[in-house]
Scaffold this motif. Structure first.
Motif, PDB file in Angstrom:
ATOM      1  N   ALA A  82      -5.105  -9.741   1.528  1.00 22.06           N
ATOM      2  CA  ALA A  82      -5.026  -8.637   2.490  1.00 22.06           C
ATOM      3  C   ALA A  82      -6.180  -7.667   2.274  1.00 22.06           C
ATOM      4  N   ALA A  83      -6.424  -7.300   1.030  1.00 26.36           N
ATOM      5  CA  ALA A  83      -7.531  -6.391   0.715  1.00 26.36           C
ATOM      6  C   ALA A  83      -8.859  -6.999   1.139  1.00 26.36           C
ATOM      7  N   ASN A  84      -9.055  -8.265   0.840  1.00 22.12           N
ATOM      8  CA  ASN A  84     -10.289  -8.957   1.214  1.00 22.12           C
ATOM      9  C   ASN A  84     -10.468  -8.980   2.731  1.00 22.12           C
ATOM     10  N   SER A  85      -9.379  -9.204   3.465  1.00 27.94           N
ATOM     11  CA  SER A  85      -9.487  -9.264   4.930  1.00 27.94           C
ATOM     12  C   SER A  85      -9.866  -7.912   5.519  1.00 27.94           C
ATOM     13  N   LEU A  86      -9.561  -6.826   4.808  1.00 26.76           N
ATOM     14  CA  LEU A  86      -9.935  -5.483   5.260  1.00 26.76           C
ATOM     15  C   LEU A  86     -11.262  -5.022   4.665  1.00 26.76           C
ATOM     16  N   GLY A  87     -11.835  -5.826   3.768  1.00 25.77           N
ATOM     17  CA  GLY A  87     -13.125  -5.477   3.174  1.00 25.77           C
ATOM     18  C   GLY A  87     -13.035  -4.386   2.128  1.00 25.77           C
ATOM     19  N   MET A  88     -11.950  -4.354   1.359  1.00 26.44           N
ATOM     20  CA  MET A  88     -11.774  -3.330   0.334  1.00 26.44           C
ATOM     21  C   MET A  88     -11.222  -3.948  -0.934  1.00 26.44           C
ATOM     22  N   SER A  89     -11.215  -3.164  -2.004  1.00 26.27           N
ATOM     23  CA  SER A  89     -10.668  -3.648  -3.272  1.00 26.27           C
ATOM     24  C   SER A  89      -9.144  -3.646  -3.213  1.00 26.27           C
ATOM     25  N   VAL A  90      -8.534  -4.391  -4.125  1.00 25.89           N
ATOM     26  CA  VAL A  90      -7.076  -4.423  -4.210  1.00 25.89           C
ATOM     27  C   VAL A  90      -6.555  -3.032  -4.575  1.00 25.89           C
ATOM     28  N   ASP A  91      -7.259  -2.334  -5.465  1.00 27.90           N
ATOM     29  CA  ASP A  91      -6.853  -0.992  -5.864  1.00 27.90           C
ATOM     30  C   ASP A  91      -6.830  -0.044  -4.661  1.00 27.90           C
ATOM     31  N   THR A  92      -7.872  -0.073  -3.856  1.00 27.95           N
ATOM     32  CA  THR A  92      -7.915   0.773  -2.657  1.00 27.95           C
ATOM     33  C   THR A  92      -6.821   0.366  -1.686  1.00 27.95           C
ATOM     34  N   VAL A 123       1.940  -9.776   2.562  1.00 28.31           N
ATOM     35  CA  VAL A 123       1.575  -8.890   3.658  1.00 28.31           C
ATOM     36  C   VAL A 123       1.406  -9.683   4.952  1.00 28.31           C
ATOM     37  N   PRO A 124       2.141  -9.309   6.013  1.00 28.25           N
ATOM     38  CA  PRO A 124       1.936  -9.953   7.308  1.00 28.25           C
ATOM     39  C   PRO A 124       0.593  -9.514   7.913  1.00 28.25           C
ATOM     40  N   PRO A 125      -0.236 -10.445   8.372  1.00 31.44           N
ATOM     41  CA  PRO A 125      -1.526 -10.079   8.970  1.00 31.44           C
ATOM     42  C   PRO A 125      -1.403  -9.097  10.131  1.00 31.44           C
TER      43      PRO A 125
END
Length: 74
Positions: free
Chosen positions: A23-33, A53-55
């Motif tokens: 999910a984080a990768n699909s939004l272009g952010m870190s897992v922490d963020t 997480v549902p897309p």
């Protein structure tokens, strides 16, 4: 029997849930963020220690948090 099973092709399946990392990768952010800024605002599917997480929740969050970026002029 195992050899017959190995010859059968495995069909592609649609992913309906993502891990937090996906999910984080699909939004272009870190897992922490993702965990701090996004996860509290979306519906998730808990499965033991795993949080899925549902897309469509990611798309909703992105749509609802989209804004025009206006550059400040001095």
């Amino acid at each position: 029997m195992a050899s017959r099973r190995a010859l059968r092709p495995i069909a592609e399946v649609e992913r309906i849930l993502y891990t937090r990392a996906e999910a984080a990768n699909s939004l272009g952010m870190s897992v922490d963020t993702f965990e701090r800024k996004v996860q509290p605002l979306i519906k998730v599917v808990p499965c033991g220690a795993l949080v899925l997480v549902p897309p469509e929740e990611l798309r909703r969050w992105a749509r609802e948090n989209s804004r025009f970026f206006l550059k400040q002029t001095a």
